[in-house]
Write a protein that holds these residues in place. Structure first.
Motif, PDB file in Angstrom:
ATOM      1  N   SER A  36       0.784  -1.241   0.000  1.00 31.09           N
ATOM      2  CA  SER A  36       0.000   0.000   0.000  1.00 31.09           C
ATOM      3  C   SER A  36       0.813   1.288   0.000  1.00 31.09           C
ATOM      4  O   SER A  36       0.230   2.360   0.073  1.00 31.09           O
ATOM      5  N   PHE A  37       2.151   1.222  -0.105  1.00 36.30           N
ATOM      6  CA  PHE A  37       2.904   2.473  -0.098  1.00 36.30           C
ATOM      7  C   PHE A  37       2.540   3.342  -1.298  1.00 36.30           C
ATOM      8  O   PHE A  37       2.567   4.584  -1.223  1.00 36.30           O
ATOM      9  N   VAL A  40      -0.340   5.488  -0.387  1.00 34.65           N
ATOM     10  CA  VAL A  40       0.075   6.606   0.469  1.00 34.65           C
ATOM     11  C   VAL A  40       0.669   7.730  -0.374  1.00 34.65           C
ATOM     12  O   VAL A  40       0.305   8.910  -0.218  1.00 34.65           O
ATOM     13  N   LEU A  58       6.120   9.440   3.759  1.00 30.38           N
ATOM     14  CA  LEU A  58       6.250   7.985   3.807  1.00 30.38           C
ATOM     15  C   LEU A  58       7.298   7.574   4.839  1.00 30.38           C
ATOM     16  O   LEU A  58       7.096   6.619   5.602  1.00 30.38           O
ATOM     17  N   LEU A  61       5.917   8.120   8.427  1.00 30.01           N
ATOM     18  CA  LEU A  61       4.907   7.112   8.747  1.00 30.01           C
ATOM     19  C   LEU A  61       5.572   5.803   9.154  1.00 30.01           C
ATOM     20  O   LEU A  61       5.168   5.151  10.133  1.00 30.01           O
ATOM     21  N   TRP A  84       0.034   2.489   8.652  1.00 28.95           N
ATOM     22  CA  TRP A  84      -0.535   3.762   8.222  1.00 28.95           C
ATOM     23  C   TRP A  84      -1.965   3.521   7.784  1.00 28.95           C
ATOM     24  O   TRP A  84      -2.373   2.404   7.463  1.00 28.95           O
ATOM     25  N   THR A  86      -4.336   3.175   5.305  1.00 29.05           N
ATOM     26  CA  THR A  86      -4.490   3.012   3.856  1.00 29.05           C
ATOM     27  C   THR A  86      -5.824   3.579   3.367  1.00 29.05           C
ATOM     28  O   THR A  86      -5.854   4.304   2.365  1.00 29.05           O
ATOM     29  N   ALA A  89      -5.365   7.254   3.230  1.00 30.11           N
ATOM     30  CA  ALA A  89      -4.594   7.702   2.070  1.00 30.11           C
ATOM     31  C   ALA A  89      -5.454   7.698   0.816  1.00 30.11           C
ATOM     32  O   ALA A  89      -5.365   8.603  -0.026  1.00 30.11           O
ATOM     33  N   HIS A 277       0.103  11.268   7.404  1.00 24.42           N
ATOM     34  CA  HIS A 277      -1.324  11.592   7.529  1.00 24.42           C
ATOM     35  C   HIS A 277      -1.982  10.922   8.730  1.00 24.42           C
ATOM     36  O   HIS A 277      -2.783  11.547   9.419  1.00 24.42           O
TER      37      HIS A 277
END
Length: 400
Positions: A36-37, A40, A58, A61, A84, A86, A89, A277
């Protein structure tokens, strides 16, 4: 929410029993990061971050969730893992620029962390979030995800030479090794980007690959707070924190609710100015460290979580290199990987939104408003979708 309890602080760390949880922890972090980066980065860029600011987000996080995992797992000796947000994001990616730009978004991130801290200290706030009908919360998430999941199809028009192989590789891996589908799809995108750079005689900015933190002074705007903070807080709580507690409970671990909210809330506040975030309890990836596959002995599984935390610290150092590579990629490449990564989440959200006939119409209205991307008074569609769904649910008779 139950306050706290632990499995047992008494753990015998014989070398023979450590290899399995160490491996499971490393896999937990790798799967959480690679799956999932891209989402983000897409979210941070959508609300105004420069490539350097997105890389900073990133990195921070990874660091805040890594440190949080280490603190909680060592303190309570249970496999608590963080992640994080997801869904958060994805929300940012669908919201786009808000009043105040990136500085306004950063302020909204910080206030989200404040709300998470308050949730840990004041049980009533958590109860209010839990009172939102699950189908409506899931419908809002599904509406936010839909445009992102359409990105791979749209990217076929702009960069077919890179996007087609990415989609095909993802599809094959979904059949034979779904856990690695997104990671290998990204690797395919990286190879395609490298070929494109060579063919078009372009050059990577290697100096930009050095990890760095970019701080931004928050700029407070009520539209950003209403359009980002409230939906971000709700999707983080409803789609991550509450399910995360349920996942842990399914493996007979009791999450220390107040401590977890304080750690993730303070971590979110601390990372906001650098572009992070939100961090929260892990939901899906939590099972990788909490399941028997991490260790037959439940008392040893906290080692897997601690290893995941340490691994996130290392992965954070790769953030700038990833952003530099993505910045050089053909149009639509990042969006393709992010969209493929979110397909399973979209399917689960749609199922949760429409499975209960009692809330089906309200959930459908919520989904349509969120998917439309409508912005009114500078406030994004996610907030209006939630409001519309709750109003329709209130207006219609029970069972409609």
């Amino acid at each position: 929410m139950s306050q706290v309890s632990t499995v047992s602080p008494d753990v015998a760390d014989e070398p023979a029993g450590i290899a399995q949880p160490l491996g499971a922890g490393a896999i937990t972090a790798l799967v959480g990061f690679t799956s999932s980066f891209a989402v983000v980065l897409a979210g941070l860029r959508a609300v105004g971050a420069t490539p350097a600011q997105a890389a900073s987000g990133l990195l921070v996080l990874c660091f805040t969730q890594g440190i949080g995992i280490l603190l909680l797992s060592f303190r309570y000796r249970i496999p608590i893992t963080l992640a994080w947000s997801t869904p958060g994001a994805a929300l940012l990616a669908s919201t786009g620029l808000v009043v105040g730009g990136w500085a306004g978004a950063v302020a909204a991130f910080a206030l989200t962390g404040v709300l998470i801290v308050i949730t840990g200290l004041w049980q009533r706030l958590g109860s209010l979030v839990a009172a939102i009908p699950v189908p409506i919360a899931q419908a809002m998430l599904a509406g936010v995800l839909l445009p992102l999941c359409l990105a791979p199809v749209q990217a076929l028009r702009t960069s077919p030479a890179v996007v087609v192989p990415v989609i095909l590789v993802w599809l094959v891996l979904q059949r034979f090794a779904p856990k690695w589908a997104v990671l290998v799809a990204f690797a395919t995108a990286a190879v395609g980007t490298g070929i494109d750079i060579v063919v078009n005689d372009r050059h990577l900015n290697f100096s930009a690959m050095v990890p760095s933190v970019e701080f931004t002074v928050p700029h407070w705007h009520w539209q950003a707070i209403v359009g980002i903070t409230i939906p971000l807080y709700i999707v983080t709580m409803a789609s991550q924190n509450i399910p995360g507690v349920a996942v842990m409970r399914s493996f007979d671990f009791q999450v220390p609710w107040r401590a977890s909210m304080l750690v993730t809330g303070v971590g979110t506040i601390a990372g906001a100015a650098a572009g992070g975030h939100a961090i929260n309890l892990a939901a899906i990836s939590a099972a990788l460290a909490a399941a028997p596959s991490a260790s037959p002995d439940p008392k040893r599984r906290w080692i897997a979580a601690a290893t995941a935390g340490a691994t996130y610290l290392v992965l954070g150092l790769a953030s700038a290199a990833l952003v530099t590579l993505i910045a050089a990629a053909p149009a639509g490449t990042l969006e393709t990987v992010a969209g493929l990564a979110l397909l399973a989440t979209l399917a689960a959200a749609l199922t949760g939104a429409l499975s209960d006939p009692t809330h089906r119409i309200a959930a459908l209205v919520t989904f349509l408003v969120a998917a439309s991307g409508t912005t009114l008074f500078g406030i994004g569609g996610a907030f209006w979708a939630l409001l519309a769904g709750l109003l329709v649910r209130r207006f219609l008779p029970a069972g409609t």
